[in-house]
Each structure stands twice: as C-alpha cells, then as structure tokens.
Write an enzyme that holds these catalytic residues in place. Structure first.
Site, mmCIF file in Angstrom:
data_model
loop_
_atom_site.group_PDB
_atom_site.id
_atom_site.type_symbol
_atom_site.label_atom_id
_atom_site.label_comp_id
_atom_site.label_asym_id
_atom_site.label_seq_id
_atom_site.Cartn_x
_atom_site.Cartn_y
_atom_site.Cartn_z
ATOM 1 N NE ARG A 132 -1.201 2.586 3.532
ATOM 2 C CZ ARG A 132 -0.584 3.390 3.017
ATOM 3 N NH1 ARG A 132 -0.304 5.055 2.547
ATOM 4 N NH2 ARG A 132 -0.467 3.440 4.180
ATOM 5 C CG ASP A 133 3.061 4.608 3.238
ATOM 6 O OD1 ASP A 133 3.711 4.993 2.180
ATOM 7 O OD2 ASP A 133 3.436 4.902 4.085
ATOM 8 C CG HIS A 154 3.520 5.071 8.936
ATOM 9 N ND1 HIS A 154 3.327 3.805 8.871
ATOM 10 C CD2 HIS A 154 4.055 5.695 8.352
ATOM 11 C CE1 HIS A 154 3.015 3.611 7.122
ATOM 12 N NE2 HIS A 154 3.766 4.907 7.059
ATOM 13 C CG HIS A 210 7.547 7.669 5.310
ATOM 14 N ND1 HIS A 210 7.129 7.040 3.606
ATOM 15 C CD2 HIS A 210 5.897 7.393 5.913
ATOM 16 C CE1 HIS A 210 6.307 6.847 3.994
ATOM 17 N NE2 HIS A 210 5.338 6.504 5.670
ATOM 18 C CB CYS A 251 2.719 10.516 1.168
ATOM 19 S SG CYS A 251 1.216 11.420 0.681
ATOM 20 C CG ASN A 276 6.810 3.157 5.481
ATOM 21 O OD1 ASN A 276 5.599 3.406 4.174
ATOM 22 N ND2 ASN A 276 6.252 4.088 6.157
HETATM 23 P P1 HMG Z 1 -13.306 14.591 -2.077
HETATM 24 O O1 HMG Z 1 -12.802 14.895 -3.161
HETATM 25 O O2 HMG Z 1 -13.233 15.585 -0.988
HETATM 26 O O3 HMG Z 1 -14.141 12.899 -2.009
HETATM 27 O O4 HMG Z 1 -11.576 13.624 -1.972
HETATM 28 P P2 HMG Z 1 -15.804 13.344 -2.398
HETATM 29 O O5 HMG Z 1 -16.817 12.438 -1.518
HETATM 30 O O6 HMG Z 1 -15.977 15.064 -1.970
HETATM 31 O O7 HMG Z 1 -15.490 12.793 -4.069
HETATM 32 C C1 HMG Z 1 -15.269 13.545 -5.564
HETATM 33 C C2 HMG Z 1 -15.531 12.166 -5.447
HETATM 34 O O8 HMG Z 1 -14.082 10.430 -5.174
HETATM 35 C C3 HMG Z 1 -16.200 11.277 -6.104
HETATM 36 O O9 HMG Z 1 -16.350 11.074 -7.442
HETATM 37 C C4 HMG Z 1 -15.774 10.391 -5.556
HETATM 38 O O10 HMG Z 1 -17.311 9.065 -5.514
HETATM 39 C C5 HMG Z 1 -14.373 10.009 -5.126
HETATM 40 P P3 HMG Z 1 -17.386 11.835 -8.499
HETATM 41 O O11 HMG Z 1 -18.213 11.707 -8.496
HETATM 42 O O12 HMG Z 1 -16.036 12.600 -8.758
HETATM 43 O O13 HMG Z 1 -16.488 10.386 -9.838
HETATM 44 N N1 HMG Z 1 -14.742 9.126 -4.419
HETATM 45 C C6 HMG Z 1 -14.176 7.534 -3.819
HETATM 46 N N2 HMG Z 1 -13.896 6.925 -5.008
HETATM 47 C C7 HMG Z 1 -13.613 5.879 -4.329
HETATM 48 N N3 HMG Z 1 -12.858 5.413 -3.313
HETATM 49 C C8 HMG Z 1 -13.676 6.430 -2.271
HETATM 50 C C9 HMG Z 1 -14.323 7.813 -2.905
HETATM 51 N N4 HMG Z 1 -14.368 8.069 -2.182
HETATM 52 C C10 HMG Z 1 -14.633 9.876 -2.917
HETATM 53 N N5 HMG Z 1 -13.022 6.282 -1.006
HETATM 54 C C11 HMG Z 1 -10.971 11.776 -0.471
HETATM 55 C C12 HMG Z 1 -11.406 12.659 -0.535
HETATM 56 C C13 HMG Z 1 -10.835 11.512 1.364
HETATM 57 C C14 HMG Z 1 -11.725 11.057 -0.824
HETATM 58 C C15 HMG Z 1 -9.179 12.196 -1.732
HETATM 59 O O14 HMG Z 1 -9.485 13.210 -0.294
HETATM 60 C C16 HMG Z 1 -8.610 11.055 -1.339
HETATM 61 O O15 HMG Z 1 -8.975 9.958 -1.648
HETATM 62 N N6 HMG Z 1 -7.356 11.200 -0.612
HETATM 63 C C17 HMG Z 1 -6.657 9.778 -0.984
HETATM 64 C C18 HMG Z 1 -5.142 10.163 -0.161
HETATM 65 C C19 HMG Z 1 -4.353 9.023 0.304
HETATM 66 O O16 HMG Z 1 -4.440 8.172 -0.407
HETATM 67 N N7 HMG Z 1 -2.976 8.923 0.670
HETATM 68 C C20 HMG Z 1 -2.412 8.538 0.305
HETATM 69 C C21 HMG Z 1 -2.592 7.482 1.954
HETATM 70 S S1 HMG Z 1 -1.855 8.323 2.827
HETATM 71 C C22 HMG Z 1 -0.622 8.222 3.435
HETATM 72 O O17 HMG Z 1 -0.055 7.812 2.904
HETATM 73 C C23 HMG Z 1 0.024 8.729 5.074
HETATM 74 C C24 HMG Z 1 0.122 7.389 5.894
HETATM 75 O O18 HMG Z 1 0.994 5.948 5.294
HETATM 76 C C25 HMG Z 1 0.782 7.488 7.296
HETATM 77 C C26 HMG Z 1 2.025 9.044 6.666
HETATM 78 O O19 HMG Z 1 2.846 8.257 5.832
HETATM 79 O O20 HMG Z 1 1.519 9.550 7.150
HETATM 80 C C27 HMG Z 1 -1.295 6.743 6.123
HETATM 81 MG MG MG Z 2 3.214 6.767 5.352
#
Ligand code: HMG
Ligand code: MG
Length: 306
Positions: A15-16, A211, A213, A244, A253
């Site tokens: 995933r990450d 966690h 990086h 990310c 990581n």
């Molecule tokens: P948004 O645009 O504010 O959401 O995004 P929305 O509810 O307004 O929806 C907009 C569109 O997204 C719509 O589609 C929804 O259907 C779709 P459209 O009508 O435009 O075609 N949508 C989705 N589709 C599939 N699955 C969903 C979903 N939700 C909405 N769950 C949202 C908000 C959270 C969805 C967006 O910002 C997003 O997907 N962000 C993901 C960011 C991400 O994955 N980042 C990486 C992971 S975190 C990380 O790596 C950190 C970590 O490792 C810890 C660390 O190291 O810090 C965990």
């Molecule tokens: Mg991370």
C-alpha cells in the site's frame, strides 16, 4: 528501560510502497508480493486502500487485489478507508474477502490534512466517526494513522501538543490503535520520542506503533528510540518501497529488511525469515526495474552473488 523481546512488523509495502509508483503495477504482481510477504513470516500486511482512484490511481485495483490473495490463518490484512464510500467498497465483497482491519488516516497538521484528504482535521473526524462505528459493529479492528507527527511539508515542525490533541480525538472516536507517522522522514530520535509520549497520554503502549519514512536516513535510529520507550509494533516497507503522493520528495518507509536485520541482531524476535523477505523485496524491485532501497537486502544479495 528493558527492550521488548518480540516485535510485530506490519508490512505496508503493497500500500504505502506501491501507491506512489507512477507506472501501473498489475494486480497479479501485488498479489504475488502479498503472498511472498506472508510466506516470509509477516503477520500483518497493509494490502491496499479504498481511496479515490482520481487521487491515487495505483490503488484503483483494490477489490481485485483483495480477492486475489490466498489468505493464511493468523495473518491480518488491512486496508485504508478515508470515508464511508471507502468502507462500503471494502465491505461490498463477500465476507471472506473483507479486511481484518481498516485504517483511517488523519494528520497532526492542518495543511497536510487539506492536501491529503481534502478537509480539515475537524472535518476528517466527522468523516471518520461513522466509518469507525460501522467497522467496529462489523467486528473489524480499527487503526488510525497520524501523519506529520514531527514535521509537515507545508507547516514545518509540529509540536507534540498537536499530536496529543489528535490522539485524543482518535481515542474519543473509538480508534483502537494509532500509528505515529513521520510522513516525510524529518524526525530524529528525541523528537520521535516526544511524539510517542504525546500519544501515550491517550493510548496504551500496546496500542501504539511507529511508522517512519526514511527520507533523511533517520528511520532505524527512530525505531530504536521508539523501542526504548517500549513500542513493539512498527510499519515497515519491503525493499523500502514508497512515499506519499501528497508529500513531495518523501521516500519510502524504513525497509523491512533493515529493521529485521537490526532487531534480530539485538536478539529481538520478529517471526520473519530474513532470506525469504529479501527474496520478496527482490521480486518487487526486479519488477520495478531498480535495486531494493535497503542496505541489508543489498548486502545479502551481494553476498549471494559472490
Ligand atoms: P473529495 O474530493 O473531497 O471527496 O476527496 P468527495 O467525497 O467530494 O468525492 C469526490 C469524488 O471522489 C467522487 O467521484 C467520489 O465518488 C470519489 P466523482 O463523482 O468526482 O467521480 N470518492 C471515492 N472514490 C473511491 N473511493 C473512495 C471515494 N471517496 C470519494 N473512498 C478523498 C476525499 C478522501 C476521497 C480523497 O482526498 C482521497 O481519496 N484521498 C486519498 C489520499 C491518499 O490515499 N493518500 C495516501 C494515503 S495516506 C498516507 O500515505 C500516509 C500514511 O502512510 C501515514 C504517513 O506516512 O503519514 C497512512
Ligand atoms: Mg506513510
């Protein structure tokens, strides 16, 4: 303090690690990676995320990957779900394909929250509350990731008080375990300890993981600093994959291979077979066309050749 005698590693590579790859990685390769990680002894694997495919295209095959892995008893499979839409998608599959654990992810910094999940910290809590409640009602364990607990790419240094505040919000919402993330790898050992201590105001040590990086090469030292506080659970990434998409320049990581090498050398058990783990890392690195980002893996692979 006496160091833990056993450490649980959660491999977040699928995933990450892979979320940041530009070229598509086929679901079959992701599935094979998960298989190899569990064969190497990993007992928790962060498989994929149910996020918007527009935001993170690489994770768009989440359902296919979850359906393709052959589950092994005793292994926990986790996925990221940022909202109800994500949880509903994860639970749309037949029950035997459900994740054992979901991860909600928030940030200690407002700016990162906006960039990563398009809402404020407070709004993210409103979004997560029904996700946490529904997952727990379905018997699914809930973990929370707390990003930017020492530094943020947009706001700079983050004070421990903000980590304590976020951990408190997570606890009040029913999140069972939290990960203290150094998203951009800027932390150094004492700062990491302050972030963990802030988290421990709200969570028991058994419900806290690290966690880290490795962007600035501090992640092993930070792992040791966390161990000194009694932390015994860490997210690591095979071959040091990752970064990310919303933290420019941040690398993966800490490599699982490096952490396993360090822990085994200290007499700390992980249940992981380092040779098989190196094979898993080589498998995915060969696919990606670059060497593993792990010093221990590189050393072991060099020794095999000579
Ligand atoms: P948004 O645009 O504010 O959401 O995004 P929305 O509810 O307004 O929806 C907009 C569109 O997204 C719509 O589609 C929804 O259907 C779709 P459209 O009508 O435009 O075609 N949508 C989705 N589709 C599939 N699955 C969903 C979903 N939700 C909405 N769950 C949202 C908000 C959270 C969805 C967006 O910002 C997003 O997907 N962000 C993901 C960011 C991400 O994955 N980042 C990486 C992971 S975190 C990380 O790596 C950190 C970590 O490792 C810890 C660390 O190291 O810090 C965990
Ligand atoms: Mg991370």
């Amino acid at each position: 303090m006496k160091l833990p005698s056993h450490v649980k590693l959660v491999d977040v590579g699928p995933r990450d690690g892979l979320q940041n790859e530009k070229a598509p990685v086929p679901a079959a390769i992701k599935i094979e990676l998960v298989q190899r990680l569990q064969a190497a002894g990993l007992r928790e694997i962060e498989v994929t995320s149910y996020v918007s495919p527009k935001w993170v295209p690489q994770m768009a095959d989440n359902a296919e990957v979850m359906a393709g892995i052959q589950r092994q008893p005793g292994v926990r499979y986790s996925v990221l779900t940022p909202n109800m839409q994500g949880l509903e998608a994860a639970l749309a599959a037949p029950k035997h394909l459900w994740p054992d654990e979901i991860v909600v992810f928030a940030a200690a910094s407002e700016a990162f929250s906006q960039r990563n999940i398009n809402c404020s910290i407070a709004e993210s809590m409103t979004r997560f509350a029904p996700v946490v409640a529904a997952a727990r009602a379905a018997g699914i364990h809930v973990r929370g990731a707390m990003s930017c607990t020492v530094g943020c790419p947009y706001e700079g240094e983050i004070a421990p008080e903000r980590v304590a505040y976020l951990a408190g919000l997570m606890k009040d919402m029913g999140v069972q375990h939290v990960g203290v993330a150094d998203t951009i790898g800027v932390g150094t050992p004492r700062k990491i300890q302050r972030a963990i201590e802030a988290t421990l105001q709200h969570y028991d040590i058994a419900d806290v993981s690290g966690h880290f990086h490795d962007t600035y090469g501090q992640a092993l030292a930070n792992t040791l600093a966390a161990l000194e506080l009694g932390v015994w659970q860490f997210d690591t990434s095979v071959a040091g994959l990752g970064g990310c998409p919303y933290a420019k320049g941040a690398t993966g990581n800490v490599a699982t291979e490096d952490v396993v090498y360090m822990l085994h050398g200290m007499g700390i058990d992980t249940g992981v077979d380092l040779d098989k783990l190196v094979d898993a890392g080589k498998f995915i690195s060969d696919f990606l066309g670059r060497p593993p980002s792990s010093r221990a893996a590189t050393a072991i692979l060099n020794k095999r050749v000579n």
